[in-house]
Design an enzyme around this catalytic site. Structure first.
Site, mmCIF file in Angstrom:
data_model
loop_
_atom_site.group_PDB
_atom_site.id
_atom_site.type_symbol
_atom_site.label_atom_id
_atom_site.label_comp_id
_atom_site.label_asym_id
_atom_site.label_seq_id
_atom_site.Cartn_x
_atom_site.Cartn_y
_atom_site.Cartn_z
ATOM 1 N N THR A 87 51.361 40.908 22.049
ATOM 2 C CA THR A 87 52.129 41.119 20.821
ATOM 3 C C THR A 87 52.039 39.901 19.907
ATOM 4 O O THR A 87 51.962 40.030 18.683
ATOM 5 C CB THR A 87 53.610 41.402 21.150
ATOM 6 N N TYR A 123 50.519 38.655 35.747
ATOM 7 C CA TYR A 123 50.463 39.752 34.772
ATOM 8 C C TYR A 123 49.198 40.556 35.013
ATOM 9 O O TYR A 123 48.088 40.050 34.861
ATOM 10 C CB TYR A 123 50.498 39.145 33.364
ATOM 11 N N LYS A 132 54.264 41.340 36.538
ATOM 12 C CA LYS A 132 54.356 42.325 35.464
ATOM 13 C C LYS A 132 53.200 43.297 35.650
ATOM 14 O O LYS A 132 52.028 42.910 35.593
ATOM 15 C CB LYS A 132 54.268 41.666 34.084
#
Length: 306
Positions: free
Chosen positions: A47, A135, A164
């Protein structure tokens, strides 16, 4: 440090000529995320367009975020590097400025073996004392870490404390839970799976959605945590059209366009990424308006338009 709840992703806003970062807007968006119930802030992920930043810009954003958040919630700094040495350098910098944890995803040109991935995290862990969130996002990194490898690293690497999972496969989360006997904290990174993941035992949800839909992600988390599943389903289906749009439209583009519609000068993604088209902006405005509509009406409206 035990994390749970909503881990929110801020954008990285640029100047009009893309040559610098607009820290006034970054500060504004960070405050919005805090007001919207974020339990942690995770700058410098996809993001935040981390892959499109220079090293100096990466450091500036990390430093500014830690100082702005100022201990109100944990800050988890994102790191994605091809080489172990570059990842270690960033991890040490994150520790030096007071970050609470690092979220690390290896990216690959050559396909890495499981041993190479294990060594990547082990060497980073040996260089810092911060908790590491591993992640897994094969769509962006080119590396798919199996549940078996993730659990092995949790068991054998000191600072690897959480995962994650963003593969979009709910079975991965079930397997993480089963293989670790429920001991490995895992976080959902696939927006449309938020309800299923939280019901499957996820410790929280990593998402950029609070930028656009306020406190609804936190409300979903709280409803599941309280065992109020009927309420959780209703809250989730109110969000689902927007979550699908964010994912399908490209997260930085969608979030920045939505913030602009809210009156925040978020600007455009850095080229070669493109901004939202007129059609996408029209749909986004409709989805934002529909947040106040009933669940069924919002769903029908969005899927007819997509």
């Amino acid at each position: 440090m035990k994390l749970s709840g909503i881990i929110s992703y801020p954008i990285t806003p640029f100047s009009a000529d893309e040559r610098s970062i607009n820290f006034d807007v970054l500060g504004e968006t960070l405050e919005r995320l805090l007001q919207n119930g974020s339990d942690a802030i995770a700058p410098l992920g996809s993001t935040g367009e981390s892959a499109y930043l220079s090293l100096e810009e990466w450091r500036q954003v990390a430093d500014f975020t830690v100082k702005t958040v100022s201990g109100r919630v944990p800050v988890i700094v994102g790191i994605s590097e091809l080489t172990t040495l570059q990842a270690i350098s960033k991890a040490r910098y994150a520790q030096s400025i007071g970050a609470d944890a690092v979220m690390i995803i290896p990216v690959s040109y050559w396909k890495l073996t499981q041993k190479e991935i294990f060594n990547y995290y082990q060497e980073i862990s040996e260089s810092i004392s911060l908790p590491i969130m591993v992640y897994n996002n094969p769509a962006t990194s080119g590396i798919d870490m199996s549940p078996e490898l993730l659990v092995q690293m949790f068991n054998e690497i000191d600072n690897v404390t959480m995962v994650k999972e963003s593969s979009g496969d709910i079975q991965r989360m079930h397997k993480l839970y089963a293989l670790s006997s429920g001991k490995l904290p895992f976080f959902n990174g696939s927006n449309p799976l938020a309800l299923e993941a939280l019901c499957a035992g996820a410790s929280g949800w990593c998402t950029a959605a609070p930028n656009l839909i306020g406190k609804k992600p936190k409300a979903l988390y709280q409803s599941v945590a309280a065992g109020q599943l009927d309420e959780a389903r209703e809250i989730f289906y109110q969000q689902l059209p927007m979550l699908n749009f964010i994912v399908s439209g490209g997260i930085p583009k969608a979030i920045k366009a939505g913030l602009v519609l809210k009156g925040i000068a978020a600007g455009l993604p850095r080229r070669p990424l493109r901004g939202a088209t007129v059609e996408e902006i029209t749909l986004l405005q409709s989805l934002m308006d529909s947040q106040s509509q009933g669940v069924e009406e919002a769903l029908i409206s969005s899927y007819q338009t997509i």
